[in-house]
Design a protein around this motif. Structure first.
Motif, PDB file in Angstrom:
ATOM      1  N   GLY A 202       5.760  -0.512 -15.989  1.00 42.22           N
ATOM      2  CA  GLY A 202       5.978  -0.439 -14.551  1.00 42.22           C
ATOM      3  C   GLY A 202       7.320   0.153 -14.181  1.00 42.22           C
ATOM      4  N   ILE A 203       7.804   1.078 -14.975  1.00 43.88           N
ATOM      5  CA  ILE A 203       9.070   1.712 -14.636  1.00 43.88           C
ATOM      6  C   ILE A 203       8.904   3.213 -14.762  1.00 43.88           C
ATOM      7  CG2 ILE A 203      10.719  -0.064 -15.290  1.00 43.88           C
ATOM      8  CD1 ILE A 203      10.754   1.506 -18.028  1.00 43.88           C
ATOM      9  N   THR A 204       9.736   3.945 -14.076  1.00 43.32           N
ATOM     10  CA  THR A 204       9.676   5.386 -14.187  1.00 43.32           C
ATOM     11  C   THR A 204      10.713   5.839 -15.185  1.00 43.32           C
ATOM     12  OG1 THR A 204       9.236   5.321 -11.839  1.00 43.32           O
ATOM     13  CG2 THR A 204       9.580   7.477 -12.811  1.00 43.32           C
TER      14      THR A 204
ATOM     15  N   SER B 294       4.416  -1.400   4.834  1.00 42.97           N
ATOM     16  CA  SER B 294       3.777  -2.141   3.763  1.00 42.97           C
ATOM     17  C   SER B 294       2.954  -1.125   2.991  1.00 42.97           C
ATOM     18  CB  SER B 294       2.877  -3.253   4.301  1.00 42.97           C
ATOM     19  OG  SER B 294       2.008  -3.668   3.266  1.00 42.97           O
ATOM     20  N   ALA B 295       3.477  -0.725   1.880  1.00 37.31           N
ATOM     21  CA  ALA B 295       2.759   0.284   1.086  1.00 37.31           C
ATOM     22  C   ALA B 295       1.434  -0.296   0.632  1.00 37.31           C
ATOM     23  CB  ALA B 295       3.602   0.704  -0.106  1.00 37.31           C
ATOM     24  N   LYS B 296       1.403  -1.620   0.524  1.00 38.76           N
ATOM     25  CA  LYS B 296       0.184  -2.266   0.074  1.00 38.76           C
ATOM     26  C   LYS B 296      -0.934  -2.054   1.078  1.00 38.76           C
ATOM     27  CE  LYS B 296      -1.289  -6.667  -1.794  1.00 38.76           C
ATOM     28  NZ  LYS B 296      -0.969  -8.097  -1.808  1.00 38.76           N
TER      29      LYS B 296
ATOM     30  N   GLY C 148       9.032  -0.781  -4.764  1.00 43.67           N
ATOM     31  CA  GLY C 148       7.799  -0.166  -4.259  1.00 43.67           C
ATOM     32  C   GLY C 148       7.812   1.346  -4.160  1.00 43.67           C
ATOM     33  N   LYS C 149       8.721   1.973  -4.896  1.00 46.66           N
ATOM     34  CA  LYS C 149       8.835   3.422  -4.838  1.00 46.66           C
ATOM     35  C   LYS C 149       7.524   4.124  -5.195  1.00 46.66           C
ATOM     36  CE  LYS C 149      10.922   5.595  -8.065  1.00 46.66           C
ATOM     37  NZ  LYS C 149      11.956   5.945  -9.025  1.00 46.66           N
ATOM     38  N   SER C 150       6.946   3.776  -6.325  1.00 47.66           N
ATOM     39  CA  SER C 150       5.723   4.464  -6.758  1.00 47.66           C
ATOM     40  C   SER C 150       4.567   4.201  -5.802  1.00 47.66           C
ATOM     41  CB  SER C 150       5.316   4.021  -8.158  1.00 47.66           C
ATOM     42  OG  SER C 150       6.397   4.104  -9.021  1.00 47.66           O
ATOM     43  N   THR C 151       4.490   2.982  -5.307  1.00 42.67           N
ATOM     44  CA  THR C 151       3.383   2.662  -4.403  1.00 42.67           C
ATOM     45  C   THR C 151       3.496   3.481  -3.116  1.00 42.67           C
ATOM     46  OG1 THR C 151       3.603   0.435  -5.283  1.00 42.67           O
ATOM     47  CG2 THR C 151       2.042   0.732  -3.511  1.00 42.67           C
TER      48      THR C 151
ATOM     49  N   ASP D 289       4.505  -7.147   4.509  1.00 42.89           N
ATOM     50  CA  ASP D 289       3.362  -8.061   4.510  1.00 42.89           C
ATOM     51  C   ASP D 289       3.654  -9.374   3.796  1.00 42.89           C
ATOM     52  OD1 ASP D 289       2.025  -7.618   1.470  1.00 42.89           O
ATOM     53  OD2 ASP D 289       3.281  -6.014   2.200  1.00 42.89           O
ATOM     54  N   LEU D 290       4.695  -9.402   2.996  1.00 48.67           N
ATOM     55  CA  LEU D 290       4.977 -10.625   2.229  1.00 48.67           C
ATOM     56  C   LEU D 290       5.384 -11.754   3.166  1.00 48.67           C
ATOM     57  CD1 LEU D 290       7.131  -9.305  -0.777  1.00 48.67           C
ATOM     58  CD2 LEU D 290       4.754 -10.104  -0.839  1.00 48.67           C
TER      59      LEU D 290
ATOM     60  N   ASP E 147      11.042  -1.990  -8.794  1.00 45.48           N
ATOM     61  CA  ASP E 147      10.008  -2.865  -8.229  1.00 45.48           C
ATOM     62  C   ASP E 147      10.015  -3.018  -6.714  1.00 45.48           C
ATOM     63  OD1 ASP E 147       8.585  -3.358 -10.410  1.00 45.48           O
ATOM     64  OD2 ASP E 147       9.339  -5.388 -10.782  1.00 45.48           O
TER      65      ASP E 147
ATOM     66  N   ASN F 191      10.193  -2.063   2.906  1.00 41.66           N
ATOM     67  CA  ASN F 191       8.833  -2.159   2.366  1.00 41.66           C
ATOM     68  C   ASN F 191       8.431  -3.617   2.137  1.00 41.66           C
ATOM     69  OD1 ASN F 191       6.393  -1.191   1.253  1.00 41.66           O
ATOM     70  ND2 ASN F 191       7.223  -1.316  -0.826  1.00 41.66           N
ATOM     71  N   LYS F 192       7.162  -3.819   1.960  1.00 43.12           N
ATOM     72  CA  LYS F 192       6.575  -5.136   1.667  1.00 43.12           C
ATOM     73  C   LYS F 192       6.714  -6.096   2.855  1.00 43.12           C
ATOM     74  CE  LYS F 192       7.619  -4.738  -3.275  1.00 43.12           C
ATOM     75  NZ  LYS F 192       7.770  -5.414  -4.546  1.00 43.12           N
TER      76      LYS F 192
HETATM   77  N1  LIG Z   1       3.090  -7.241  -1.210  1.00 44.85           N
HETATM   78  C1  LIG Z   1       3.431  -5.975  -1.409  1.00 44.85           C
HETATM   79  N2  LIG Z   1       3.616  -5.546  -2.666  1.00 44.85           N
HETATM   80  C2  LIG Z   1       3.978  -4.251  -2.857  1.00 44.85           C
HETATM   81  C3  LIG Z   1       4.162  -3.367  -1.765  1.00 44.85           C
HETATM   82  N3  LIG Z   1       4.540  -2.169  -2.260  1.00 44.85           N
HETATM   83  C4  LIG Z   1       4.583  -2.306  -3.619  1.00 44.85           C
HETATM   84  N4  LIG Z   1       4.232  -3.562  -3.964  1.00 44.85           N
HETATM   85  C5  LIG Z   1       4.143  -4.117  -5.325  1.00 44.85           C
HETATM   86  O1  LIG Z   1       5.447  -4.173  -5.882  1.00 44.85           O
HETATM   87  C6  LIG Z   1       5.413  -3.878  -7.283  1.00 44.85           C
HETATM   88  C7  LIG Z   1       6.363  -2.739  -7.621  1.00 44.85           C
HETATM   89  O2  LIG Z   1       5.916  -1.565  -6.985  1.00 44.85           O
HETATM   90  P1  LIG Z   1       6.191  -0.135  -7.615  1.00 44.85           P
HETATM   91  O3  LIG Z   1       5.713   0.854  -6.621  1.00 44.85           O
HETATM   92  O4  LIG Z   1       5.666  -0.041  -8.992  1.00 44.85           O
HETATM   93  O5  LIG Z   1       7.777  -0.187  -7.702  1.00 44.85           O
HETATM   94  P2  LIG Z   1       8.783   0.953  -8.111  1.00 44.85           P
HETATM   95  O6  LIG Z   1       9.934   0.839  -7.191  1.00 44.85           O
HETATM   96  O7  LIG Z   1       8.069   2.251  -8.207  1.00 44.85           O
HETATM   97  O8  LIG Z   1       9.248   0.520  -9.533  1.00 44.85           O
HETATM   98  P3  LIG Z   1       9.949   1.480 -10.591  1.00 44.85           P
HETATM   99  O9  LIG Z   1       8.963   2.576 -10.937  1.00 44.85           O
HETATM  100  O10 LIG Z   1      10.188   0.553 -11.732  1.00 44.85           O
HETATM  101  O11 LIG Z   1      11.197   1.980  -9.965  1.00 44.85           O
HETATM  102  C8  LIG Z   1       3.975  -3.559  -7.606  1.00 44.85           C
HETATM  103  O12 LIG Z   1       3.394  -4.704  -8.156  1.00 44.85           O
HETATM  104  C9  LIG Z   1       3.360  -3.220  -6.261  1.00 44.85           C
HETATM  105  O13 LIG Z   1       1.985  -3.513  -6.217  1.00 44.85           O
HETATM  106  C10 LIG Z   1       3.943  -3.866  -0.433  1.00 44.85           C
HETATM  107  O14 LIG Z   1       4.093  -3.189   0.574  1.00 44.85           O
HETATM  108  N5  LIG Z   1       3.594  -5.176  -0.334  1.00 44.85           N
END
Ligand SMILES: Nc1nc2c(ncn2[C@@H]2O[C@H](COP(=O)(O)OP(=O)(O)OP(=O)(O)O)[C@@H](O)[C@H]2O)c(=O)[nH]1
Length: 599
Positions: A53-55, A164-166, A18-21, A136-137, A16, A133-134
């Motif tokens: 939501g996991i890989t 901020s991947a968002k 933010g890897k996938s994002t 913006d929070l 969580d 990452n994130k």
């Molecule tokens: N506010 C904010 N939220 C983000 C950002 N990047 C990712 N998120 C949120 O964080 C959550 C997890 O992001 P993922 O990209 O699914 O995380 P992950 O690391 O790929 O998770 P796994 O696949 O389980 O390893 C999602 O709800 C995204 O929308 C960011 O830069 N800012």
């Protein structure tokens, strides 16, 4: 072709963070895919992965990037699974790269899983690029996180990319950092071919497909490849790269990442970690680090309808084609009839397989409580591996039993250290070490029996620490433990599928708790059902399920008939996932009750 313009990298992150994002943004920014072509989160392809939501399985994608130096680079992003169950696959993905983005959530900071992956990456000598990452929070604190990366991991984080991947901030900086910091693969094109399989998949038309990183030499169409560990040869029928759709190519040159189809019938002939070489000019040694997947957790899977047995076998066979880590063999239970004993990498893997069987193959299953694999040393000198409590030999034949132990690393805020210690001690843990990572967080290491981890350690940990703790564990070996089999008797008859293996000092408490739980779960029937927990011939607990009908309907005060019917229908629906054992109907939950009891 020179390898100078290639960069192979992966992204490591705690779940969580933010890897996938980030992966999606990199793909989007470089125009690898048009926005409209992108499904939400390209890399997590399976439905289940998206939902949870996991890989689960690694994917990879080739990104073409025109850098600020005016040159075009091939960036191969190799995705890594994000869960402890799949750490071997992570290690193979890392071995296929020269660099890694270390993604850390700007609000949460470094977590146990991040650490485990960073250590793996360092072991493989990867260049690590910290990405925070994130940002913006509102709760983001990039400076604190930078400090953590330096203090905890010992990496220079002064030029960590803030992202901020968002909102897309920092994505161009990540791409430049990959080009400038990750080394190009070594050019060893003149050596005998060695390619590392870091993932495999099954395609109904093409057979098993190996996802490889070519370390040395190259692979061309029409070559005959050889799997070095399995010593099997196959003729290449297709070579491809991912954009992320598969695009056929004529050659996978040195340093590149791609896939090979070679009419391989089964993924079991295409092991993650194996080395591909060429049959006409084979390398002498395979690449290091090969390991066969080992099952950690076992359970029985039984169709609720015995006519579904063949369907279940077909479904397992199909799933195994795609998942070499899934093991199964036929078994029978007196209580449940014909079914399969299945081995999984961990509880998540078990859940995923179960869910896929039910969803994709339309089966209704009874699952027995998960068990670990015990080594049973018999008085006659034999050693038996037992993963099914029902198969434990009688006590008189057992000399001693060994159970698997793990090294469990927990990271918690310091206020919870006492809680962790209490919990771990309670779970028969042996304290190893404790380290302050910074002023607020502590890493605590215990050796724990794997069986305790799979029962409820993780859930307890999460609830005791309000979700702040993160856990990582690895198998370290076997230790002798005084384990005994506890039988559950319903109506005086032992139900083999409810037997469990427990530590002898815990048998009485677990037995009482389990009997109480079963009393709640087993619906009332026309007659009284005594529930007994027994170790050998000794009854350690007893409860009774009272006879039903009048009780259930009594609630309706004899009045409204439709209400009565509804109630009876509800009972009928509840029966779907039930199994009649002798004269007693047992619901699915009862078989998993052991996971729910409090000690
Ligand atoms: N506010 C904010 N939220 C983000 C950002 N990047 C990712 N998120 C949120 O964080 C959550 C997890 O992001 P993922 O990209 O699914 O995380 P992950 O690391 O790929 O998770 P796994 O696949 O389980 O390893 C999602 O709800 C995204 O929308 C960011 O830069 N800012």
């Amino acid at each position: 072709m020179s390898t100078k313009k290639i960069r192979n990298f992966c992204i490591i992150a705690h779940i969580d963070h933010g890897k996938s994002t980030i992966a999606d943004r990199l793909i989007e920014y470089t125009g690898t895919l048009q926005k409209r072509e992108m499904e939400a989160q390209v890399l997590d392809s399976m439905d289940l992965e998206r939902e949870r939501g996991i890989t689960i399985k690694a994917q990879s994608v080739r990104i073409l990037y025109k850098a600020q130096d005016g040159e075009e680079y091939i960036l191969n992003l190799i995705d890594t699974p994000g869960h402890v169950d799949f750490s071997y696959e992570v290690s193979r993905s890392l071995a296929a790269c020269e660099g890694a983005l270390l993604v850390v959530d700007a609000a949460q900071g470094v977590e146990a899983q991040t650490l485990a992956n960073v250590y793996l990456a360092l072991e493989h000598d990867l260049e690590i690029i910290p990405v925070i990452n994130k940002i913006d929070l509102p709760s983001a604190d990039p400076n604190r996180v930078k400090q953590e990366i330096e203090d905890i991991i010992g990496l220079d984080a002064s030029d960590a990319v803030l992202c901020s991947a968002k909102s897309g901030i920092g994505i161009p900086d990540i791409l430049e950092a990959i080009v400038n910091k990750v080394p190009a693969p070594a050019d060893k094109s003149d050596q005998p071919t060695r390619a590392l399989i870091f993932d495999s998949r099954f395609d109904a038309y093409k057979g098993a497909i190996a996802y490889v990183r070519v370390q040395e030499g190259s692979i061309k169409m029409k070559d005959t490849i050889r799997m070095m560990h399995d010593k099997k040869d196959f003729d290449v029928t297709e070579l491809g790269i991912f954009t992320p759709n598969l695009v056929p190519v004529q050659e996978l040159p040195c340093g590149s990442v791609g896939c090979i189809a070679a009419s391989i019938k089964n993924v079991a002939d295409c092991h993650v970690g194996d080395t591909v070489t060429l049959a006409n000019n084979p390398a002498t040694e395979p690449l290091p680090g090969y390991r066969k997947a080992v099952s950690m957790v076992y359970c029985g899977l039984y169709p609720t309808e015995s006519k579904d047995y063949e369907n279940l076998r077909d479904a397992l066979e199909k799933l195994q084609l795609n998942d070499a880590a899934l093991e199964y063999e036929a078994e029978t239970s007196l209580a449940l009839g014909f079914g399969f004993r299945c081995g999984f990498l961990g509880l998540l893997h078990m859940d995923v397989i179960q869910e896929r069987l039910e969803r994709e193959y339309n089966l209704t299953l009874i699952t027995t409580a998960p068990s670990v694999n015990y080594k049973v040393y018999k008085t006659n000198g034999e050693m038996l591996e037992v993963d099914n409590p029902a198969k434990l030999p009688p006590p008189t034949e057992i000399d001693y039993i060994e159970e698997p132990y793990v090294k469990a690393t927990t990271i918690v805020p310091k206020d919870f250290v006492g809680t962790i210690m209490e919990l771990s001690q309670d779970k028969r843990g042996e304290y190893q070490s404790m380290e302050y990572l910074d002023e607020t967080r502590v890493s605590v290491v215990y050796h724990l029996p794997l069986s305790e981890i799979i029962y409820d350690y993780f859930d307890k940990l999460k609830s005791a620490t309000k979700g702040y703790a993160s856990l990582d564990y690895e198998l370290i070996g076997y230790k002798q433990s005084p384990m005994v089999k506890m039988d559950i008797l319903l109506n005086g008859d032992p139900v083999d599928a409810l037997s469990i293996i427990v530590h002898k000092d815990r048998a009485a408490t677990r037995g009482r708790a389990l009997a109480e739980k079963l009393k709640e779960l087993i619906p009332r029937q026309m007659f009284e059902i005594p529930i007994q927990a027994a170790v050998g011939t000794k009854i350690v607990a007893r409860e009774t399920v009272k006879a039903w009908r009048k009780d259930v309907l009594a609630k309706c005060y004899g009045g409204d008939i439709s209400r009565k019917r509804k109630l009876l229908e509800k009972q009928k629906a509840g029966k779907k996932r039930m199994k009649s054992v002798g004269s007693v109907e047992i619901p699915q939950e009862a078989f998993m009750a052991i996971l729910k009891v409090e000690d």
